[in-house]
Design a protein around this motif. Structure first.
Motif, PDB file in Angstrom:
ATOM      1  N   ASN A 175       1.143  -1.329   0.061  1.00  0.00           N
ATOM      2  CA  ASN A 175       0.043   0.012  -0.065  1.00  0.00           C
ATOM      3  C   ASN A 175       0.710   1.353  -0.397  1.00  0.00           C
ATOM      4  N   THR A 176       1.944   1.429   0.322  1.00  0.00           N
ATOM      5  CA  THR A 176       2.935   3.007   1.082  1.00  0.00           C
ATOM      6  C   THR A 176       3.294   3.090  -0.704  1.00  0.00           C
ATOM      7  N   THR A 177       4.019   1.811  -1.351  1.00  0.00           N
ATOM      8  CA  THR A 177       4.936   1.935  -2.404  1.00  0.00           C
ATOM      9  C   THR A 177       3.509   2.114  -3.658  1.00  0.00           C
ATOM     10  N   GLY A 178       2.487   1.428  -3.296  1.00  0.00           N
ATOM     11  CA  GLY A 178       1.143   0.990  -4.856  1.00  0.00           C
ATOM     12  C   GLY A 178       1.887   0.145  -5.280  1.00  0.00           C
ATOM     13  N   ILE A 179       3.079  -0.697  -5.232  1.00  0.00           N
ATOM     14  CA  ILE A 179       3.331  -1.555  -6.200  1.00  0.00           C
ATOM     15  C   ILE A 179       3.328  -3.140  -5.890  1.00  0.00           C
ATOM     16  N   ASP A 180       2.896  -3.778  -7.015  1.00  0.00           N
ATOM     17  CA  ASP A 180       2.582  -5.427  -5.886  1.00  0.00           C
ATOM     18  C   ASP A 180       3.821  -5.800  -6.145  1.00  0.00           C
ATOM     19  N   LEU A 181       4.066  -6.698  -5.104  1.00  0.00           N
ATOM     20  CA  LEU A 181       5.553  -7.254  -4.441  1.00  0.00           C
ATOM     21  C   LEU A 181       5.156  -8.375  -3.516  1.00  0.00           C
ATOM     22  N   THR A 182       6.100  -9.068  -3.900  1.00  0.00           N
ATOM     23  CA  THR A 182       6.096 -10.431  -3.170  1.00  0.00           C
ATOM     24  C   THR A 182       7.863  -9.999  -2.499  1.00  0.00           C
ATOM     25  N   LEU A 183       7.834 -10.847  -0.499  1.00  0.00           N
ATOM     26  CA  LEU A 183       9.097 -11.198  -0.745  1.00  0.00           C
ATOM     27  C   LEU A 183       9.614 -12.598  -0.267  1.00  0.00           C
ATOM     28  N   ALA A 184      10.771 -12.490  -0.326  1.00  0.00           N
ATOM     29  CA  ALA A 184      10.850 -14.475  -0.111  1.00  0.00           C
ATOM     30  C   ALA A 184      12.426 -14.519   0.072  1.00  0.00           C
TER      31      ALA A 184
END
Length: 525
Positions: free
Chosen positions: A208-217
């Protein structure tokens, strides 16, 4: 389309313009493929890298927040006194489960100045909250973390705050700070470490903060550090590795990004490409129409006039051509001028056909004409002699010095021989590549031999170098001499064959010499 159609200037212009059009369209396609597309893809890669930079900066911001949080607690006088064993109420006042929930922490480790666990607060492997001295077995689950921190501190790190990303294997952030009094007048009493899990709610908040659909792994650190995969015309997947602890692991940031900039730019370029192609086609059609009316149609009329001129030489050129002030008018006037001087030029060309173009002396055609005229003269001529002259090892000369040098050698020899023979009224002609013939009217065989010997000496006097010769160091010639014998040797062909046999004998006898035909005949007998 037959050959007659292709011979038409109009059709050739049309084919040429179509070829230009196809080449232009091909050039546009190649520019799009190898110039524009790489730029668009590079711009897309730059965009993906900048988006990952934003995610990495957001992670850096969270790590800085962890740094400030651990420093607030580590530089608090109560924490300093607690680790020194002077404030037992610190645990009940501060280290309870609500504190970890408020701070969104998983673990807090208090180490004394020997890097041993003084107090452990956090959730064990079963998710149960624990708060106990580090020596108790109930806090044994924190022993690996304490051992890691002890080794890390003893490796010589600066006594300042440190932050990391952790892969344990679950993702987390960690912060470590030495414990000081707020005034920092006393030495450090130990270290405080905090661990915050990177939970799915926390990742949602980062999205939500960056506006980017991201994942961390968490992944092994040996993989590719950057990768960009184009999933579809509308989406791409960018990934980047961020260093973490332990060193064999890394945090992989993976973001699904839109390709809107690429698609918009590509559509704009395609639109420009279509318009350029259309304008190009219209321009070429206009050029073809102008060529037809300004150039091709008048040229066809001029062509028909020249064809009629072959059958009617009295026909005059139309005044419409002569009155034109453009290139076609100039062409028509020049054609008329050339036509008027055609006969003069033909006469000049006839003269040129009797001379060898390289040496400037007579050629075989003039030699044969003069010989035939001499033998057909009435009354019959007296003694007539001929020489056949061949340059010794001239092929080796060309191979050694090159053909330009060979041409220069021929010119020099022809000049020398012509000067030697023309003073006696004899005709010298070039009748082959390195072969010359001389016509000696009213000259008996013995006199011809003397002239041949003088010619041999004159050529030797030139001393033209011939390093590849097998005869001598300079250019030499071999000469065969024959003369007319009435009723026996009275034909041009027979006389020339006799001279050729004498030349053959001269070459077989060692070259650079003169042989007479009667000597050859005597030897044969």
């Amino acid at each position: 389309m037959n050959l007659a159609t292709l011979a038409s200037l109009r059709q050739r212009f049309l084919l040429a313009l179509l070829g230009v059009l196809l080449l232009a369209l091909l050039a546009l396609v190649l520019v799009a493929r190898y110039q524009v597309m790489p730029i668009l893809l590079e711009d897309e890669e730059t965009f993906a890298s900048s988006e990952l930079d934003r995610v990495e900066r957001a992670l850096g911001g969270e790590l800085n927040h962890m740094r400030r949080l651990v420093e607030d607690w580590a530089h608090w006088d109560d924490t300093y006194d607690f680790v020194r064993g002077e404030r037992p109420e610190y645990v009940d006042s501060n280290l309870y489960e609500a504190t970890l929930e408020t701070l969104e922490l998983q673990t807090m480790l208090f180490l004394d100045n020997q890097n041993a666990a003084y107090w452990v607060v956090g959730y064990d492997e079963a998710g149960q909250f624990r708060s106990c001295p580090g020596a108790l077995s109930s806090c044994g689950w924190a022993a690996p973390a304490v051992s890691f921190l002890d080794a890390y501190i003893r490796s010589g790190v600066e006594p300042v705050s440190h932050t990391w990303l952790l892969v344990l294997p679950n993702l987390a952030m960690a912060a470590l700070s030495p414990i000081y009094q707020s005034r920092e007048e006393a030495p450090s009493a130990g270290w405080l470490a905090m661990v915050r899990p990177l939970s799915e709610p926390w990742v949602d908040q980062l999205r939500n903060t960056t506006g980017i659909d991201l994942t961390l792994a968490g992944v092994p650190s040996t993989g590719p550090h950057k990768e960009l995969v184009r999933l579809s015309p509308m989406q791409m997947q960018a990934s980047r590795y961020v260093p973490a602890l332990p060193p064999s692991r890394a945090v992989r940031i993976e973001a699904v990004l839109p390709r809107q900039r690429y698609q918009v730019t590509l559509e704009t370029f395609r639109f420009a490409l279509y318009w350029t192609s259309g304008v190009l086609i219209v321009t070429l059609l206009l050029v073809l129409w102008l060529l037809e009316h300004i150039v091709l149609s008048p040229l066809r009329q001029l062509s028909r006039f020249t064809q009629r001129l072959q059958h009617d030489q009295a026909e005059t050129m139309p005044s419409s051509f002569l009155a034109r002030r453009d290139e076609i008018g100039t062409l028509a006037r020049e054609f008329r001028h050339l036509w008027r001087h055609q006969r003069q030029q033909s006469a000049q060309l006839l003269t040129l056909t009797q001379r060898d173009p390289l040496t400037g002396i007579a050629n075989r055609r003039l030699f044969d004409e003069r010989f035939a005229t001499l033998l057909g003269r009435q009354p019959a001529p007296g003694e007539v002699a001929v020489m056949m002259i061949d340059i010794d090892h001239f092929k080796r000369y060309n191979d050694h010095y090159g053909h330009p040098a060979g041409d220069a050698c021929l010119i020099e020899l022809a000049k020398c021989m012509d000067q030697q023979l023309s003073q006696h009224g004899f005709l010298l002609a070039r009748t082959g590549g390195e072969e010359f013939s001389a016509l000696l009217p009213d000259t008996p065989l013995d006199a011809a031999r003397q002239h041949a010997a003088a010619l041999l000496n004159a050529i030797e006097a030139l001393a033209l170098p011939h390093a590849a010769s097998l005869t001598g160091a300079c250019v030499t010639v071999s000469i065969g001499v024959a003369s007319r014998v009435p009723e026996t040797l009275d034909d041009i062909g027979e006389i020339m064959r006799a001279a050729d046999q004498a030349l053959y004998q001269a070459k077989n006898s060692g070259r650079n010499r003169v042989c007479l035909f009667h000597e050859v005949a005597d030897q044969a007998v």
